[in-house]
Design an enzyme around this catalytic site. Structure first.
Site, PDB file in Angstrom:
ATOM      1  CE1 TYR A   1      -4.126  -2.347   5.064  1.00 35.84           C
ATOM      2  CE2 TYR A   1      -3.180  -0.219   3.962  1.00 35.84           C
ATOM      3  CZ  TYR A   1      -3.643  -1.471   4.211  1.00 35.84           C
ATOM      4  OH  TYR A   1      -3.920  -1.632   2.664  1.00 35.84           O
TER       5      TYR A   1
ATOM      6  CB  SER B   1      -1.181  -0.329   1.323  1.00 35.41           C
ATOM      7  OG  SER B   1      -1.709   1.253   0.963  1.00 35.41           O
TER       8      SER B   1
END
Length: 244
Positions: free
Chosen positions: A151, A138
């Site tokens: 995350y 990501s």
């Protein structure tokens, strides 16, 4: 000759029951691959299976946060020319609110599970010489946002792991690359109660005026799995539509 063809390749896609994983599985089948679908939901995996092109595809349910499930999955696998580690979870917590259970939930799925799966695949010699391994990371690795610490850390961890894996697998010409998407329209972005109107307003800040779609990420994954990228390893590719 089509260098982007995946004909003759067997590819495992984790997290194939929805979102980016589903999109990658569909695209791989359209390019001629035999696709092995992994996820936890029987119903959603069957939905993905029904969308595939061609024959010979396999559904293998397994919870990758459970070591016994990983081992049972690997036992049932044929030799692979490609692996896409896509299964993952997201959670938003302010740093002052983070609990141990939050860390375990995210890190077990986003880091521990793919690392242990990869270890088992290598130990059982399930990955052929010249194969391609792709991790879905990501842009959160380098683009911090409030509430996204766990995350972001999990994706940073898997990216660093990939840096080491590429060195160990290079003698067998196995390539290791990561994809770093910005926001993509999947169920994952709705999990923290963000309203769709907020998301649609935010996507207008992207240079291309939209969030990504699973097929956008899938097309890049196909490239990395194909022989077109045979001189590419250790790359971390941002795909963002101009978002930050």
């Amino acid at each position: 000759m089509n260098p982007f063809s995946l004909e003759g390749k067997t590819i495992l896609v984790t997290g194939a029951s929805s979102g980016i994983g589903r999109g990658i599985a569909i695209a791989c089948s359209q390019m001629g691959a035999t696709v092995i679908l992994n996820g936890r939901s029987h119903k959603r995996l069957q939905e993905t299976f029904s969308m595939l092109t061609g024959n010979g595809h396999i559904v293998l349910e397994a919870d990758l946060t459970v070591l016994a499930d990983i081992r049972h999955l690997v036992e049932r696998l044929p030799k692979l020319e490609g692996v896409v580690h896509c299964a993952g979870v997201g959670i938003r917590r302010l740093c002052k609110q983070i609990a141990e259970t939050d860390i375990d939930y995210v890190m077990n799925a986003n880091f521990k599970a793919p690392v242990l799966l990869q270890s088992e695949l290598l130990a059982k010699k399930k990955i052929n010489k010249g194969a391609s391994i792709v991790f879905i990371s990501s842009i959160a690795v380098d683009s911090p946002s409030i509430g996204n610490a766990i995350y972001s850390a999990s994706k940073g961890a898997i990216t660093s792991y990939a840096n080491c894996l590429k060195l160990e697998l290079a003698p067998r010409l196995i390539r290791v690359n990561t994809i770093h998407p910005a926001m993509v329209w999947t169920d994952l972005i709705f999990k923290d109660g963000v309203e769709e109107e907020q998301l649609k307003a935010d996507e207008q800040t992207y240079l291309l005026k939209r969030y990504g779609k699973p097929k956008d990420i899938a097309n890049l994954a196909v490239y990395l799995l194909s022989d077109a990228s045979e001189w590419m390893t250790g790359s971390h590719i941002n795909i963002t539509g101009g978002g930050q």
